[in-house]
Write an enzyme that holds these catalytic residues in place. Structure first.
Site, PDB file in Angstrom:
ATOM      1  CD  GLU A 216      -2.994  -0.765   0.037  1.00  0.00           C
ATOM      2  OE1 GLU A 216      -3.989  -0.053   0.239  1.00  0.00           O
ATOM      3  OE2 GLU A 216      -2.756  -1.277  -1.086  1.00  0.00           O
TER       4      GLU A 216
ATOM      5  CB  THR B   6      -5.582   6.519  -3.699  1.00  0.00           C
ATOM      6  OG1 THR B   6      -6.498   5.545  -4.201  1.00  0.00           O
ATOM      7  CG2 THR B   6      -5.497   6.410  -2.191  1.00  0.00           C
TER       8      THR B   6
END
Length: 325
Positions: free
Chosen positions: A147, A200
């Protein structure tokens, strides 16, 4: 932030198989009021990873499908292979050789944990091939490395539920403290992905770094109420707690007609409604599959009226996590 574990990798060998295919699920992160600390797993969509052991040491990413050429084949830059490298380095196994194929079965940049699903599928696969040396919970720090590579910050609200299944609370990041929460029976998630682009990284940059105490108090109460609703099997309490005064007001700007979509979802019978992750996907929690269909139908019809295509998913909460195909 890796977990300290004394493991002798030579005690177990790759005794399950020399080749494996794994599915890992999409996830809904934040669950409205729980920014970076709450998430749950869906049954669909998700990603698939095929992995095989080879005699030549090193990790090779052979193929990626379903990404329209957007993801790197460089093993050091792809979240799947990079997290697997961290895993093998932790086990001190430079002798291991792997060939990996990634098959994207869900939209990239959807707010449904696309990078998380890929990373988790890869970690689950290699852990199986190595003889299940680590638990799902122990794999979370390695997935967080993926991530970090994908969006610049190693949050766990996607990868933890994707690995562990169900609802997961991240009580603390340092040290990492994960709490598996119960799932009320009969709870469904109705998810709609409007096909618009919300990166994001951009969505994270919009969030305020300072908040007022009165807003923080509201948020604390809602997070506590949501967690309490899960333990008490009180779906109405869960719905009352699905309010966000910190992040949603900013991120909703990026989602076309967000508040109209929420109005339509609640009229169709949703318990609560919000943004999935950083968006643009939105989700509603509902009490049954039929209500989920009413919600997704209403949302997609409205999006179509403003010339936005969309995809819809209706799912019970996935308490299993990844699975071998």
């Amino acid at each position: 932030m890796l977990i300290n574990m004394e493991i002798n990798p030579l005690k177990k060998k790759a005794n399950i198989s020399s080749e494996i295919s794994v599915f890992a699920p999409a996830t809904v992160a934040n669950v409205v009021c729980g920014f970076d600390v709450l998430g749950f797993a869906l049954n669909e969509p998700g990603d698939e990873v095929r992995m095989r052991l080879t005699e030549q040491p090193g990790i090779r990413l052979l193929k990626i499908t379903g990404d329209d050429g957007r993801l790197p084949l460089n093993a050091a830059k792809n979240t799947v292979s990079a997290s697997v490298q961290h895993y093998l380095r932790h086990l001190n196994r430079p002798d291991i050789g792997l060939e990996i194929e990634l098959h994207k079965k869900m939209p990239i940049g959807s707010g449904l944990g696309s990078s998380s699903a890929s990373t988790v599928a890869g970690l689950f696969a290699v852990n199986q091939l190595m003889g299940n040396l680590l638990t799902a919970r122990e794999l979370v720090p390695f997935a967080m490395k993926g991530e970090e590579l994908a969006c610049g910050y190693g949050h766990a609200d996607n990868v933890a539920p994707a690995l562990m299944g169900g609802f997961v609370l991240i009580r603390s990041y340092d040290p990492l403290d994960l709490i598996a929460l119960p799932t009320p029976s009969g709870l469904y998630a109705a998810v709609v992905y409007p096909e618009v682009d919300v990166p994001t990284k951009d969505a994270r940059q919009m969030i305020r770094s300072k908040i007022q105490l009165k807003d923080a108090v509201i948020q604390w109460g809602n997070v506590a109420g949501l967690v309490s609703g899960l333990f008490l099997n009180d779906i109405d309490l869960i719905g009352r707690s699905m309010k966000d005064v910190l992040v949603e007001p900013v991120r909703s700007i990026l989602i076309p007609d967000f508040y109209k979509l929420r109005e339509l979802a609640m009229k169709a019978g949703a318990v609560g409604f919000g943004i999935s992750g950083s968006g643009p996907s939105v989700f509603a929690l509902v009490k049954d599959e039929e209500t989920g269909r009413k919600v997704t139908s209403a949302l997609r019809k409205h999006l179509e009226s403003i010339n936005i295509r969309s995809l819809a998913y209706i799912s019970t909460i996935n308490n299993e996590g990844p699975r071998v195909l």
